[in-house]
Write a protein that holds these residues in place. Structure first.
Motif, PDB file in Angstrom:
ATOM      1  N   VAL A 182       0.849  -1.188   0.000  1.00 33.79           N
ATOM      2  CA  VAL A 182       0.000   0.000   0.000  1.00 33.79           C
ATOM      3  C   VAL A 182       0.890   1.244   0.000  1.00 33.79           C
ATOM      4  CG1 VAL A 182      -1.776   1.286   1.236  1.00 33.79           C
ATOM      5  CG2 VAL A 182      -1.819  -1.217   1.245  1.00 33.79           C
ATOM      6  N   LEU A 183       0.717   2.091  -1.029  1.00 33.16           N
ATOM      7  CA  LEU A 183       1.496   3.327  -1.139  1.00 33.16           C
ATOM      8  C   LEU A 183       0.743   4.529  -0.575  1.00 33.16           C
ATOM      9  CD1 LEU A 183       2.955   2.952  -4.757  1.00 33.16           C
ATOM     10  CD2 LEU A 183       3.957   2.215  -2.576  1.00 33.16           C
ATOM     11  N   GLN A 184      -0.579   4.553  -0.797  1.00 33.96           N
ATOM     12  CA  GLN A 184      -1.408   5.638  -0.278  1.00 33.96           C
ATOM     13  C   GLN A 184      -2.766   5.071   0.120  1.00 33.96           C
ATOM     14  OE1 GLN A 184      -1.560   9.614  -2.039  1.00 33.96           O
ATOM     15  NE2 GLN A 184      -0.168   8.896  -3.637  1.00 33.96           N
ATOM     16  N   LEU A 185      -3.351   5.669   1.151  1.00 29.74           N
ATOM     17  CA  LEU A 185      -4.664   5.241   1.609  1.00 29.74           C
ATOM     18  C   LEU A 185      -5.385   6.470   2.149  1.00 29.74           C
ATOM     19  CD1 LEU A 185      -5.932   2.385   1.606  1.00 29.74           C
ATOM     20  CD2 LEU A 185      -5.380   2.232   4.032  1.00 29.74           C
ATOM     21  N   GLU A 186      -6.352   6.977   1.383  1.00 26.79           N
ATOM     22  CA  GLU A 186      -7.110   8.164   1.774  1.00 26.79           C
ATOM     23  C   GLU A 186      -8.593   7.801   1.750  1.00 26.79           C
ATOM     24  OE1 GLU A 186      -6.120  11.509  -0.699  1.00 26.79           O
ATOM     25  OE2 GLU A 186      -4.032  10.860  -0.878  1.00 26.79           O
ATOM     26  N   ALA A 187      -9.050   7.120   2.781  1.00 23.45           N
ATOM     27  CA  ALA A 187     -10.449   6.671   2.822  1.00 23.45           C
ATOM     28  C   ALA A 187     -11.393   7.870   2.857  1.00 23.45           C
ATOM     29  CB  ALA A 187     -10.659   5.798   4.054  1.00 23.45           C
ATOM     30  N   PRO A 188     -12.520   7.803   2.130  1.00 18.01           N
ATOM     31  CA  PRO A 188     -12.921   6.764   1.168  1.00 18.01           C
ATOM     32  C   PRO A 188     -12.676   7.198  -0.274  1.00 18.01           C
ATOM     33  CG  PRO A 188     -14.818   8.109   1.707  1.00 18.01           C
ATOM     34  CD  PRO A 188     -13.626   8.748   2.389  1.00 18.01           C
ATOM     35  N   ARG A 189     -11.577   7.920  -0.507  1.00 21.12           N
ATOM     36  CA  ARG A 189     -11.378   8.581  -1.795  1.00 21.12           C
ATOM     37  C   ARG A 189     -10.357   7.895  -2.691  1.00 21.12           C
ATOM     38  NH1 ARG A 189      -8.190  14.268  -2.592  1.00 21.12           N
ATOM     39  NH2 ARG A 189      -8.744  14.670  -4.758  1.00 21.12           N
ATOM     40  N   ARG A 190      -9.228   7.455  -2.121  1.00 23.33           N
ATOM     41  CA  ARG A 190      -8.124   6.998  -2.969  1.00 23.33           C
ATOM     42  C   ARG A 190      -7.304   5.938  -2.260  1.00 23.33           C
ATOM     43  NH1 ARG A 190      -2.983  10.637  -5.200  1.00 23.33           N
ATOM     44  NH2 ARG A 190      -2.577   9.400  -7.085  1.00 23.33           N
ATOM     45  N   ALA A 191      -6.920   4.905  -3.026  1.00 26.72           N
ATOM     46  CA  ALA A 191      -6.004   3.868  -2.541  1.00 26.72           C
ATOM     47  C   ALA A 191      -5.042   3.535  -3.670  1.00 26.72           C
ATOM     48  CB  ALA A 191      -6.769   2.618  -2.122  1.00 26.72           C
ATOM     49  N   VAL A 192      -3.750   3.577  -3.363  1.00 26.24           N
ATOM     50  CA  VAL A 192      -2.716   3.289  -4.359  1.00 26.24           C
ATOM     51  C   VAL A 192      -1.867   2.129  -3.860  1.00 26.24           C
ATOM     52  CG1 VAL A 192      -0.820   4.206  -5.747  1.00 26.24           C
ATOM     53  CG2 VAL A 192      -2.652   5.741  -4.972  1.00 26.24           C
ATOM     54  N   THR A 193      -1.684   1.121  -4.699  1.00 22.13           N
ATOM     55  CA  THR A 193      -0.882  -0.041  -4.322  1.00 22.13           C
ATOM     56  C   THR A 193       0.023  -0.454  -5.478  1.00 22.13           C
ATOM     57  OG1 THR A 193      -2.490  -1.657  -5.155  1.00 22.13           O
ATOM     58  CG2 THR A 193      -2.752  -0.931  -2.867  1.00 22.13           C
ATOM     59  N   THR A 194       1.090  -1.148  -5.139  1.00 22.00           N
ATOM     60  CA  THR A 194       1.823  -1.901  -6.153  1.00 22.00           C
ATOM     61  C   THR A 194       1.132  -3.252  -6.281  1.00 22.00           C
ATOM     62  OG1 THR A 194       3.338  -2.873  -4.533  1.00 22.00           O
ATOM     63  CG2 THR A 194       3.983  -0.769  -5.527  1.00 22.00           C
ATOM     64  N   GLU A 195       1.401  -3.941  -7.401  1.00 17.65           N
ATOM     65  CA  GLU A 195       0.792  -5.258  -7.575  1.00 17.65           C
ATOM     66  C   GLU A 195       1.643  -6.109  -8.503  1.00 17.65           C
ATOM     67  OE1 GLU A 195      -3.658  -6.092  -8.197  1.00 17.65           O
ATOM     68  OE2 GLU A 195      -2.808  -6.418 -10.198  1.00 17.65           O
ATOM     69  N   ARG A 196       1.908  -7.340  -8.071  1.00 16.78           N
ATOM     70  CA  ARG A 196       2.575  -8.317  -8.936  1.00 16.78           C
ATOM     71  C   ARG A 196       2.008  -9.696  -8.633  1.00 16.78           C
ATOM     72  NH1 ARG A 196       7.179  -6.810  -6.171  1.00 16.78           N
ATOM     73  NH2 ARG A 196       8.200  -6.268  -8.120  1.00 16.78           N
ATOM     74  N   MET A 197       2.163 -10.601  -9.587  1.00 20.53           N
ATOM     75  CA  MET A 197       1.664 -11.954  -9.367  1.00 20.53           C
ATOM     76  C   MET A 197       2.465 -12.626  -8.267  1.00 20.53           C
ATOM     77  SD  MET A 197       0.845 -14.953 -12.156  1.00 20.53           S
ATOM     78  CE  MET A 197      -0.604 -14.038 -12.742  1.00 20.53           C
ATOM     79  N   SER A 198       1.784 -13.279  -7.362  1.00 17.81           N
ATOM     80  CA  SER A 198       2.449 -13.945  -6.239  1.00 17.81           C
ATOM     81  C   SER A 198       3.445 -14.980  -6.742  1.00 17.81           C
ATOM     82  CB  SER A 198       1.412 -14.617  -5.329  1.00 17.81           C
ATOM     83  OG  SER A 198       0.511 -13.673  -4.810  1.00 17.81           O
ATOM     84  N   GLY A 199       4.601 -15.010  -6.099  1.00 15.44           N
ATOM     85  CA  GLY A 199       5.622 -15.986  -6.443  1.00 15.44           C
ATOM     86  C   GLY A 199       6.504 -15.582  -7.596  1.00 15.44           C
ATOM     87  N   THR A 200       6.323 -14.367  -8.120  1.00 10.52           N
ATOM     88  CA  THR A 200       7.168 -13.898  -9.219  1.00 10.52           C
ATOM     89  C   THR A 200       7.998 -12.706  -8.756  1.00 10.52           C
ATOM     90  OG1 THR A 200       5.570 -12.313 -10.111  1.00 10.52           O
ATOM     91  CG2 THR A 200       5.369 -14.602 -10.840  1.00 10.52           C
ATOM     92  N   GLU A 201       9.027 -12.416  -9.499  1.00 12.84           N
ATOM     93  CA  GLU A 201       9.886 -11.275  -9.169  1.00 12.84           C
ATOM     94  C   GLU A 201       9.890 -10.254 -10.301  1.00 12.84           C
ATOM     95  OE1 GLU A 201      13.734 -12.657  -8.092  1.00 12.84           O
ATOM     96  OE2 GLU A 201      13.030 -13.764  -6.331  1.00 12.84           O
ATOM     97  N   GLY A 202       8.954 -10.363 -11.202  1.00 13.57           N
ATOM     98  CA  GLY A 202       8.881  -9.417 -12.302  1.00 13.57           C
ATOM     99  C   GLY A 202       8.467  -8.036 -11.832  1.00 13.57           C
ATOM    100  N   PRO A 203       8.515  -7.050 -12.743  1.00 13.39           N
ATOM    101  CA  PRO A 203       8.146  -5.682 -12.361  1.00 13.39           C
ATOM    102  C   PRO A 203       6.677  -5.594 -11.972  1.00 13.39           C
ATOM    103  CG  PRO A 203       8.395  -5.884 -14.750  1.00 13.39           C
ATOM    104  CD  PRO A 203       8.915  -7.153 -14.154  1.00 13.39           C
ATOM    105  N   ALA A 204       6.390  -4.735 -11.018  1.00 15.84           N
ATOM    106  CA  ALA A 204       5.024  -4.569 -10.525  1.00 15.84           C
ATOM    107  C   ALA A 204       4.310  -3.464 -11.294  1.00 15.84           C
ATOM    108  CB  ALA A 204       5.050  -4.230  -9.042  1.00 15.84           C
ATOM    109  N   THR A 205       2.983  -3.522 -11.273  1.00 18.69           N
ATOM    110  CA  THR A 205       2.190  -2.392 -11.735  1.00 18.69           C
ATOM    111  C   THR A 205       1.904  -1.500 -10.530  1.00 18.69           C
ATOM    112  OG1 THR A 205       0.077  -3.494 -11.355  1.00 18.69           O
ATOM    113  CG2 THR A 205       1.097  -3.795 -13.522  1.00 18.69           C
TER     114      THR A 205
END
Length: 325
Positions: A249-272
């Motif tokens: 979790v990069l940002q959490l502004e309830a109830p307006r905005r939530a920013v996260t990184t995301e990658r497939m579990s078990g991989t080391e590729g670049p995240a979105t």
């Protein structure tokens, strides 16, 4: 796209933006003179603005900050010079420090906003006057032209009634550039409940299941900045199909905005980077998900999986089984 023209004039030290929208002048005027409306587009996708002050009178000031998905802030301030109600207003625009005061190393620019009726609706003409050729070149080098085009490109969703703009359209996907995709979906229900549905495990399991025949087996949302989240699914009766995602979790502004990184579990590729924003109007919530991919190939590969079909199935379930249950 509302923006029809952006031109610079090195001789007269100006940059002029023209945007046409299918809405009357008074609606376009309100979009630029009410901070809650300005926050929806004053800033390119991924850099939404928050206005902390807006004294709309001659001599008054406005202060705002645009925040990136990673938490970087770009602050600005306006001093209102002149206001011709319903027709135009003029400001001194300046970069601001943490206290909202103009930064001396960046000279203030005079900006004139004019609003005129057209056969199809209304037109904004925004002229920025610079004090030097160097100042004009500096702002252009900072990406002002493309940033302005992307920011004003969000006007259509602001000047129309939210339900008229998005209801019945399903999940819409826009390719903004090689690495950014914007996904929008109207949820016919209140923002607080849509937010809870994204952040409470028992609610997540009821709707975030993708196509029929799949179940969510792990629902661990991050509850604060710096926390991690985990989600996993499998096809019913087929544990070998299990897969999941995880991130921070990069940002959490309830109830307006939530920013996260995301990658497939078990991989080391670049995240979105996934930037979720929620806006409510008349009991309906516009869900906007801005996804930043590491490169164009990754973007195209993921979109080709039919991701958005699964998202629409989930959002329809969110609307029917959580919001309107």
């Amino acid at each position: 796209m509302p923006v029809t023209d952006i031109t610079t004039d090195a001789e007269n030290l100006t940059m002029t933006l023209v945007a046409d929208v299918a809405a009357p002048v008074d609606r376009l005027w309100r979009a630029f003179t009410q901070p809650a409306q300005l926050e929806r587009f004053w800033g390119p996708p991924g850099w939404p603005a928050t206005f902390t002050r807006f004294d709309f009178v001659p001599g008054g000031r406005a202060q705002y900050a645009m925040t990136s998905p990673q938490g970087e802030k770009s602050r600005g301030t306006w001093e209102f010079i002149a206001i011709d109600e319903g027709r135009s207003f003029e400001v001194l625009d300046a970069f601001a420090d943490e206290n909202g005061d103009p930064m001396e190393q960046f000279p203030a620019m005079r900006m004139l906003f004019s609003f005129d009726a057209t056969d199809a609706g209304s037109r904004l003409t925004n002229v920025t006057y610079f004090t030097s050729a160097e100042g004009l070149e500096q702002v252009i080098a900072m990406g002002a032209i493309e940033g302005s085009r992307l920011a004003m490109g969000q006007l259509d969703a602001v000047v129309q009634d939210l339900r008229a703009y998005a209801q019945g359209q399903g999940t819409r996907v826009e390719l903004l550039d090689d690495t950014h995709v914007r996904i929008t979906r109207l949820i016919d229900g209140p923002r607080d409940l849509v937010w809870r549905a994204h952040h409470e495990p028992e609610l997540l399991r009821t709707w975030l299941t993708g196509p029929d025949g799949w179940s969510m087996t792990v629902a661990e949302p991050g509850t604060e900045v710096g926390a991690t989240f985990r989600q996993a699914w499998e096809q019913d009766g087929a544990p070998e199909t299990a897969f999941g995602f995880e991130g921070e979790v990069l940002q959490l502004e309830a109830p307006r905005r939530a920013v996260t990184t995301e990658r497939m579990s078990g991989t080391e590729g670049p995240a979105t980077i996934n930037d979720l924003q929620l806006y409510e109007e008349d009991g309906a919530t516009l869900l906007t998900l801005l996804i930043e991919y590491p490169d164009k190939d990754t973007r195209d590969t993921i979109l080709a999986t039919g991701m958005t079909d699964g998202m629409e199935a989930s959002y329809a379930r969110l609307e029917s089984e959580v919001v309107n249950a």
